[in-house]
Scaffold this active site. Structure first.
Site, PDB file in Angstrom:
ATOM      1  N   ASP A  48      -9.478  28.902 -41.744  1.00  0.00           N
ATOM      2  CA  ASP A  48      -8.715  29.486 -42.860  1.00  0.00           C
ATOM      3  C   ASP A  48      -7.330  29.966 -42.442  1.00  0.00           C
ATOM      4  OD1 ASP A  48      -9.391  31.639 -41.321  1.00  0.00           O
ATOM      5  OD2 ASP A  48     -10.223  32.855 -42.956  1.00  0.00           O
ATOM      6  N   GLU A  50      -6.631  32.095 -39.811  1.00  0.00           N
ATOM      7  CA  GLU A  50      -6.612  33.329 -39.021  1.00  0.00           C
ATOM      8  C   GLU A  50      -6.359  33.027 -37.548  1.00  0.00           C
ATOM      9  OE1 GLU A  50     -10.122  35.626 -39.484  1.00  0.00           O
ATOM     10  OE2 GLU A  50      -9.810  36.005 -41.633  1.00  0.00           O
ATOM     11  N   HIS A 141      19.904  43.739 -35.600  1.00  0.00           N
ATOM     12  CA  HIS A 141      20.820  43.601 -36.740  1.00  0.00           C
ATOM     13  C   HIS A 141      21.589  44.893 -36.981  1.00  0.00           C
ATOM     14  CE1 HIS A 141      22.394  41.758 -40.323  1.00  0.00           C
ATOM     15  NE2 HIS A 141      21.943  42.735 -41.083  1.00  0.00           N
ATOM     16  N   ASP A 180      32.253  40.398 -41.377  1.00  0.00           N
ATOM     17  CA  ASP A 180      32.132  41.362 -42.477  1.00  0.00           C
ATOM     18  C   ASP A 180      32.384  42.764 -41.926  1.00  0.00           C
ATOM     19  OD1 ASP A 180      29.716  42.151 -41.214  1.00  0.00           O
ATOM     20  OD2 ASP A 180      28.593  40.706 -42.404  1.00  0.00           O
ATOM     21  N   LYS A 204      34.457  40.781 -47.286  1.00  0.00           N
ATOM     22  CA  LYS A 204      33.516  39.879 -47.953  1.00  0.00           C
ATOM     23  C   LYS A 204      32.789  40.615 -49.063  1.00  0.00           C
ATOM     24  CE  LYS A 204      29.584  39.348 -46.038  1.00  0.00           C
ATOM     25  NZ  LYS A 204      28.550  39.074 -45.030  1.00  0.00           N
ATOM     26  N   ARG A 206      29.305  40.138 -51.067  1.00  0.00           N
ATOM     27  CA  ARG A 206      28.058  39.372 -51.132  1.00  0.00           C
ATOM     28  C   ARG A 206      27.504  39.454 -52.546  1.00  0.00           C
ATOM     29  NH1 ARG A 206      24.754  37.160 -47.572  1.00  0.00           N
ATOM     30  NH2 ARG A 206      25.738  38.091 -45.750  1.00  0.00           N
ATOM     31  N   ASP A 234      22.268  32.574 -40.044  1.00  0.00           N
ATOM     32  CA  ASP A 234      21.103  32.185 -40.828  1.00  0.00           C
ATOM     33  C   ASP A 234      21.417  30.900 -41.593  1.00  0.00           C
ATOM     34  OD1 ASP A 234      18.791  32.009 -42.280  1.00  0.00           O
ATOM     35  OD2 ASP A 234      18.923  33.966 -43.214  1.00  0.00           O
ATOM     36  N   ALA A 236      24.434  30.144 -42.453  1.00  0.00           N
ATOM     37  CA  ALA A 236      25.799  29.834 -41.986  1.00  0.00           C
ATOM     38  C   ALA A 236      26.850  29.908 -43.085  1.00  0.00           C
ATOM     39  CB  ALA A 236      25.841  28.462 -41.301  1.00  0.00           C
ATOM     40  N   GLY A 237      26.497  30.455 -44.236  1.00  0.00           N
ATOM     41  CA  GLY A 237      27.484  30.595 -45.301  1.00  0.00           C
ATOM     42  C   GLY A 237      28.605  31.551 -44.929  1.00  0.00           C
TER      43      GLY A 237
END
Length: 323
Positions: A48, A50, A141, A180, A204, A206, A234, A236-237
Site C-alpha cells: 500500500d 508504506e 530559505h 527579490d 518584484k 509576486r 524552483d 525558474a520564473g
C-alpha cells in the site's frame, strides 16, 4: 578546506553514517570524505506504499548522522527521514543528527494570510518528536527556521564552494543581484565575500505562488557582469525574468547561482533559453541526467557537509568554517 586527521576515524567506531534514498550519491561522497562507509539498512515498501526501515548494524551508544535532503517527492523523503530517526532512537543511538542538505516545506515559514499553516515549524516539531537530538542543514530559505527547534541546530552555507568556483572564472565588473527584496541579506553576504562587490536588487511583485512579475532594478548594472544569487531555483520564473530585466538594463552578462536545484515544471526550458550565460547550483538535490543542459554547472558540497559532521562529532567550531 583542511581535511582533519581522518586517519583517526577508523579507530573511532562511535560515529555512524546512514543515507536515506533521496540523494545517495551525495551521502557516498560525504562518506568518502570522512573515510568511512555508509551504514547498511533495509528500505522497502509495503503493497500500500508504506515505508519500512531497519538498521542492519548495532548503533547502541553511537553518534549517528542521517543524510536525507527532503526533495521531490518531498512527502516520501520526509517520512523516510522520520522513520530512520525513530529506528535509530529505538536502537539506543547516543545522539541522532538529522543532516538535511535541503529543508523541505521551508517556504511557509510565517503567516502572510489568514488560515495558513506554518509548515516550516510543523516539520521542525515532527523531526524533534521523532527523536532527533540535533539538525544540520544548508542554506535555509530563511534563517529564522533555526528558532523553530528546541534542539541544537547547525546552519551551514554553500558560499565557500560557490566563491571558489567564481574565483576560477576571472570575471570583471561583477555586481551581485538579489532577485527579490527578501534575499538582500543573502546577496549582501555573498557580495562581501566576493571582494566586496557592489549590490543590486530586483523589485518584484509576486501575483501568486511560483508566479513572479518583475518591476525594476535598484542599483547600477549597466555594462557589468550580473550574478543573481538565491537559495533555490524552483520553476525558474524569478531567475529568468530577473535575467531578462538585467539585460534590458544594460548588463553585459548574467549568471545565476543557487544552492538548491529544485527544478520544477518549466524550469529547464526557462534556464536553457539562452538568457543566462551559466546556471551554477550544488548537489544538495540530485539532478537527473535528463534535466542537465549546456549552461548548467553542478558543484559538490559533500566536503562541506563532511567537515561539518566531523566538527560536530569532535565538539569543535562549525561557524569557523565560514570566517
Amino acid at each position: 578546506m583542511p581535511n582533519l586527521a581522518m586517519s583517526s576515524l577508523s579507530d573511532n567506531n562511535r560515529l555512524s553514517l546512514f543515507s536515506g534514498s533521496s540523494n545517495i550519491p551525495l551521502a557516498q561522497e560525504v562518506a568518502r570524505y570522512l573515510g568511512m562507509d555508509i551504514g547498511p539498512l533495509i528500505r522497502k515498501r509495503f503493497a500500500d506504499g508504506e515505508l519500512y526501515i531497519q538498521i542492519q548494524e548495532s548503533i547502541r551508544g553511537c553518534d549517528v548522522y542521517l543524510i536525507q535532503p527532503c526533495c521531490n517527492p518531498v512527502n516520501d523523503h520526509f517520512m523516510e527521514l522520520l522513520i530512520m530517526i525513530d529506528a535509530c532512537r529505538r536502537a539506543s543511538a547516543r545522539q541522532i543528527t538529522a543532516v538535511i542538505p535541503y529543508y523541505g516545506y521551508a517556504r511557509a515559514d510565517r503567516k502572510t494570510a489568514g488560515r495558513e499553516s506554518i509548515t516550516a515549524k510543523l516539520v521542525a516539531n515532527l523531526i524533534v518528536e521523532a527523536g532527533a537530538n540535533r539538525v544540520l542543514a544548508m542554506d535555509l530559505h530563511s534563517a529564522q527556521i533555526q528558532g523553530y527547534f528546541d534542539i541544537p541546530f547547525d546552519h551551514i552555507y554553500s558560499t565557500p564552494v560557490l566563491l571558489d568556483y567564481f574565483a576560477t572564472k576571472d570575471l570583471s565588473d561583477i555586481v551581485i543581484v538579489s532577485p527579490d527584496v527578501g534575499g538582500v541579506a543573502r546577496a549582501r553576504a555573498f557580495a562581501k565575500k566576493l571582494d566586496d562587490a557592489p549590490l543590486a536588487i530586483i523589485d518584484k511583485r509576486r501575483q501568486s505562488h511560483n508566479v513572479a512579475e518583475v518591476m525594476n532594478v535598484i542599483g547600477d548594472v549597466k555594462g557589468k557582469t550580473a550574478v543573481l544569487v538565491d537559495d533555490m531555483i524552483d520553476t525558474a520564473g524569478t531567475i529568468t525574468e530577473g535575467a531578462k530585466l538585467l539585460r534590458e538594463e544594460g548588463a553585459r552578462q548574467v549568471y545565476a547561482c543557487a544552492t538548491h536545484a529544485v527544478f520544477s515544471g518549466p524550469a529547464i526550458e526557462r534556464l536553457s533559453s539562452g538568457v543566462l550565460e551559466e546556471v551554477i547550483v550544488t548537489n544538495t538535490i540530485p539532478i537527473p541526467e535528463e534535466a542537465h543542459f549546456p549552461q548548467l554547472t553542478v558543484l559538490s558540497v559533500a566536503n562541506l557537509l563532511g567537515e561539518a559532521i566531523w566538527r560536530i562529532h569532535e565538539d569543535t567550531s562549525v561557524s569557523s568554517m565560514f570566517r
